[in-house]
Design an enzyme around this catalytic site. Structure first.
Site, mmCIF file in Angstrom:
data_model
loop_
_atom_site.group_PDB
_atom_site.id
_atom_site.type_symbol
_atom_site.label_atom_id
_atom_site.label_comp_id
_atom_site.label_asym_id
_atom_site.label_seq_id
_atom_site.Cartn_x
_atom_site.Cartn_y
_atom_site.Cartn_z
ATOM 1 N N GLU A 146 0.846 -1.196 0.000
ATOM 2 C CA GLU A 146 0.000 0.000 0.000
ATOM 3 C C GLU A 146 0.877 1.240 0.000
ATOM 4 O O GLU A 146 1.778 1.364 0.835
ATOM 5 C CB GLU A 146 -0.885 0.052 1.245
ATOM 6 C CG GLU A 146 -1.935 -1.022 1.348
ATOM 7 C CD GLU A 146 -2.829 -0.826 2.559
ATOM 8 O OE1 GLU A 146 -4.002 -1.175 2.458
ATOM 9 O OE2 GLU A 146 -2.349 -0.318 3.597
ATOM 10 N N CYS A 147 0.606 2.160 -0.913
ATOM 11 C CA CYS A 147 1.280 3.452 -0.959
ATOM 12 C C CYS A 147 2.800 3.274 -0.895
ATOM 13 O O CYS A 147 3.403 2.829 -1.866
ATOM 14 C CB CYS A 147 0.759 4.370 0.132
ATOM 15 S SG CYS A 147 1.099 6.131 -0.191
ATOM 16 N N GLY A 148 3.446 3.574 0.217
ATOM 17 C CA GLY A 148 4.884 3.389 0.313
ATOM 18 C C GLY A 148 5.306 1.960 0.064
ATOM 19 O O GLY A 148 6.336 1.701 -0.573
#
Length: 435
Positions: free
Chosen positions: A325-327
């Site tokens: 997720e994201c990072g």
């Protein structure tokens, strides 16, 4: 329902974080079991709440969550003497299009829980005029219980007298006056506050906030205004996507919603934390590797050099699922360019190239309809989450994971990716959508 209250404000930046952390600790010091909450999609504040209250904090989100999940989150207060929730942005701020059970405002959370609102008002640069703001918030929704205000950044005894006079004329109860203090501000970075685990002396800071609150607010009056709302139906929190979940957990990977972790553990899943920054590989017998969001853009060189982590991740992805997720999604890609323009080799499980040097702000709710399965969800499932980052996508060549839109239904280009056993998204998952 456990009695509680909501600490909110007319806008961001009024000092409610200082108030909430000091209040959580002061109530705890008085021998109360305090259940903290955060209204809205915030990944950082709950960790500060945990440090202050000694009890895990959970998010309420009326846009992303249906009434069943709101009830499940509310049930986490079992055994507590009082609930104290922190609002997001301004009290009535939300999105324009209704979600699962509302528009995402802190006022909706307070109404659903039956909790009175205490408004933290920055009175810098005004005196009696602050009462007009308070009166507007008090009367905007007559159904919302309004307990009073805490005046923040009061410049002098004369300033306090004048401001209190305005509040008295408006019929607004003043529950505290906080003198202007420049040394109480928590350090920040591009996504807001630094993480709780990174604060150089968090315990001393929180203890200082508690002393400050105790000296300047009517703590007994605040306890007295807490109310218990209607009993909500309780339902289980979200179920785990696997039985054994290797979860990246350190200063680069920490943005996971507490209600997800609690739901996974309550359903019998084993969460196996590991630290990529310490060059730890995920547990080889894990069924799933989950890389949350966080701040990998600050640790590109360290992650690129963490060959034990990267090789373990690649080995796992050959036969078993990996999700980021994201990072975490960025780290699954081919390369990450930091703010200085230096490119760091990442895991290479996607062809994704991201850059923090070319900053672009991405913020908002996301609804995603999956084109293919991902851990815990079948193809066609609709997910709700939140995106918050400054990263620019330079290349996203893999198959899209989902059709993603914002809160108003407008498509967004950050579709996520899928390749083999690996999936990734730029949004942080809150829950799967109910029919």
């Amino acid at each position: 329902m456990t009695k509680g209250l909501m600490i909110s404000a007319p806008a961001s930046g009024t000092g409610k974080t200082t108030v909430i952390l000091g209040l959580l600790r002061a109530l705890r010091d008085d021998g109360m079991v305090v259940q903290p909450y955060k209204s809205g999609p915030d990944y950082i504040d709950p960790a500060f709440h945990l440090a202050a209250a000694g009890r895990a904090s959970f998010n309420f989100d009326t846009w992303a969550m249906d009434s069943n999940l709101l009830g499940g989150v509310a049930a986490q207060s079992q055994g507590a003497d009082i609930c104290v929730a922190e609002g997001s942005m301004g009290l009535f701020d939300g999105v324009a299009t209704r979600g699962q059970s509302g528009f995402g405002s802190s006022a909706e959370t307070a109404l659903a829980m039956g909790w009175p609102v205490i408004l933290v008002i920055d009175v810098g640069g005004q005196a009696q005029s602050a009462a007009a703001t308070a009166l507007g918030f008090k009367s905007y929704n007559p159904d919302l219980p309004f307990a009073g205000v805490i005046l923040n950044r009061v410049a002098s005894p004369r300033h306090e007298r004048l401001t209190r006079l305005g509040m008295e004329r408006a019929g607004v109860k003043v529950l505290g006056c906080l003198p202007r203090r420049g040394d109480l501000k928590l350090p920040e970075r591009h996504l807001g506050l630094i993480q709780a685990v990174e604060h150089p002396d968090l315990e001393a800071a929180i203890a200082g906030y508690a002393d400050f609150l105790r000296e300047n607010v009517e703590l007994d009056a605040i306890k007295a205004v807490a109310q218990a709302g209607p009993t909500l139906d309780t339902h289980p929190l979200p179920t785990p996507p696997a039985q054994q979940i290797a979860l990246a957990r350190d200063a680069a990977f920490s943005f996971t919603y507490p209600h997800l972790l609690e739901g996974w553990r309550a359903a019998g899943a084993e969460v196996l934390p590991f630290s990529p920054l310490a060059d730890e590989a995920p547990a080889p017998d894990a069924d799933l590797v989950w890389l949350p969001g966080g701040y990998p853009e600050l640790h590109g060189g360290t992650l690129a050099a963490a060959q034990t982590f990267l090789s373990g991740l690649r080995k796992h992805a050959k036969t078993k699922p990996v999700h980021g997720e994201c990072g975490g999604y960025m780290v699954l890609g081919a390369g990450l360019t930091d703010k200085e323009g230096t490119r760091h080799e990442m895991a290479g499980l996607f062809g994704l190239e991201t850059s923090f040097a070319k900053r672009k702000f991405h913020l908002g709710y996301r609804r995603a309809v999956l084109d293919a399965p991902m851990p815990g969800f079948a193809a066609g499932a609709a997910l709700r989450g939140h995106e918050f980052h400054y990263t620019t996508i330079l290349d996203e060549p893999d198959e899209p994971l989902a059709q993603v839109s914002d809160a108003d239904g407008n498509p967004v280009p950050e579709t996520g990716s899928r390749r083999g056993h690996v999936t990734g998204t730029f949004f942080h998952l809150i829950t799967g959508e109910t029919a």
